[in-house]
Design an enzyme around this catalytic site. Sequence first.
Site, PDB file in Angstrom:
ATOM      1  N   TRP A  80       0.832  -1.207   0.000  1.00 18.32           N
ATOM      2  CA  TRP A  80       0.000   0.000   0.000  1.00 18.32           C
ATOM      3  C   TRP A  80       0.869   1.259   0.000  1.00 18.32           C
ATOM      4  O   TRP A  80       0.522   2.260  -0.636  1.00 18.32           O
ATOM      5  CB  TRP A  80      -0.932   0.001   1.212  1.00 18.32           C
ATOM      6  CG  TRP A  80      -2.148  -0.857   1.033  1.00 18.32           C
ATOM      7  CD1 TRP A  80      -2.279  -1.969   0.249  1.00 18.32           C
ATOM      8  CD2 TRP A  80      -3.416  -0.669   1.658  1.00 18.32           C
ATOM      9  NE1 TRP A  80      -3.547  -2.480   0.349  1.00 18.32           N
ATOM     10  CE2 TRP A  80      -4.262  -1.717   1.204  1.00 18.32           C
ATOM     11  CE3 TRP A  80      -3.924   0.258   2.567  1.00 18.32           C
ATOM     12  CZ2 TRP A  80      -5.592  -1.836   1.623  1.00 18.32           C
ATOM     13  CZ3 TRP A  80      -5.239   0.134   2.991  1.00 18.32           C
ATOM     14  CH2 TRP A  80      -6.066  -0.899   2.520  1.00 18.32           C
ATOM     15  N   ASP A  98       4.870   0.632  10.980  1.00 17.41           N
ATOM     16  CA  ASP A  98       4.574  -0.742  11.383  1.00 17.41           C
ATOM     17  C   ASP A  98       5.410  -1.091  12.616  1.00 17.41           C
ATOM     18  O   ASP A  98       6.454  -0.462  12.869  1.00 17.41           O
ATOM     19  CB  ASP A  98       4.892  -1.722  10.247  1.00 17.41           C
ATOM     20  CG  ASP A  98       4.110  -3.028  10.368  1.00 17.41           C
ATOM     21  OD1 ASP A  98       3.170  -3.232   9.585  1.00 17.41           O
ATOM     22  OD2 ASP A  98       4.427  -3.829  11.273  1.00 17.41           O
ATOM     23  N   LYS A 178      -9.413  -1.975   6.971  1.00 17.16           N
ATOM     24  CA  LYS A 178      -9.923  -3.329   6.792  1.00 17.16           C
ATOM     25  C   LYS A 178     -10.862  -3.696   7.938  1.00 17.16           C
ATOM     26  O   LYS A 178     -10.576  -3.417   9.103  1.00 17.16           O
ATOM     27  CB  LYS A 178      -8.763  -4.329   6.743  1.00 17.16           C
ATOM     28  CG  LYS A 178      -9.216  -5.777   6.576  1.00 17.16           C
ATOM     29  CD  LYS A 178      -8.056  -6.750   6.689  1.00 17.16           C
ATOM     30  CE  LYS A 178      -7.154  -6.656   5.479  1.00 17.16           C
ATOM     31  NZ  LYS A 178      -6.065  -7.675   5.532  1.00 17.16           N
TER      32      LYS A 178
END
Length: 234
Positions: A80, A98, A178
């Site tokens: 992404w 992350d 998501k």
Amino acid sequence: MKPPKDASRGLTTRLRTAKGRTTASQRWLERQLNDPYVRAAKAAGWRSRAAFKILELDERFGLFCPGQRIVDLGAAPGGWTQVAVQRAGENGRVVGLDLLPMDVIAGATLLQGDFQEEDTERAVLEALSGPADLVMSDMAPNTTGHNATDHLRILGLVELALHFAAKVLVPGGSFVAKVFQGGTEKDLLNQMKHDFQVVRHAKPPASRKDSAEMYVVATGFRGDNAHRYSGAQG
């Protein structure tokens, strides 16, 4: 965006040996070998097939434009983030965040840390030099196989990501995250509708048919974080 040309072909590549592999790992490897999106991602230089999911969501909802400031939460391995860099262009600013380390992606600032921590949030905003136009999250918890538990876990992640987005987005900004089938629970959905002008759910074609994943796309952020960045650079 059209799926890879061979997306509908019946591919039957099988592993030559299963020695040392569990049944589950063998099924996963065979699925990867026979997945046209995996091969297309490799051919296009994307780090993961997930790149096609955000490309398809962009085609439907118009998420990207040149010069944007973009945050990718849970960015590893970077598919992404790669798309965001391409779409934002040389005048854009993209931050991939992350808990895991990531290999360098040209044009992006990659940070390792927890977005819930103030120091990490500050580092993201410093890298952006201003409020974000788009916050993306493809994060998902480790699944248990128990649908109700997995649904609650991912909703918890979405809620945390939404809280982060509400603190960093520019007015009119967008949020993509998501979720699992069943959509977004009422309280969280109501919060999104309060914070954004339009909230929709979508399952991009690149999502596997047997997967429970889908995405919530919220556009037109109603908040105003501009006062927090009065000293930000353009």
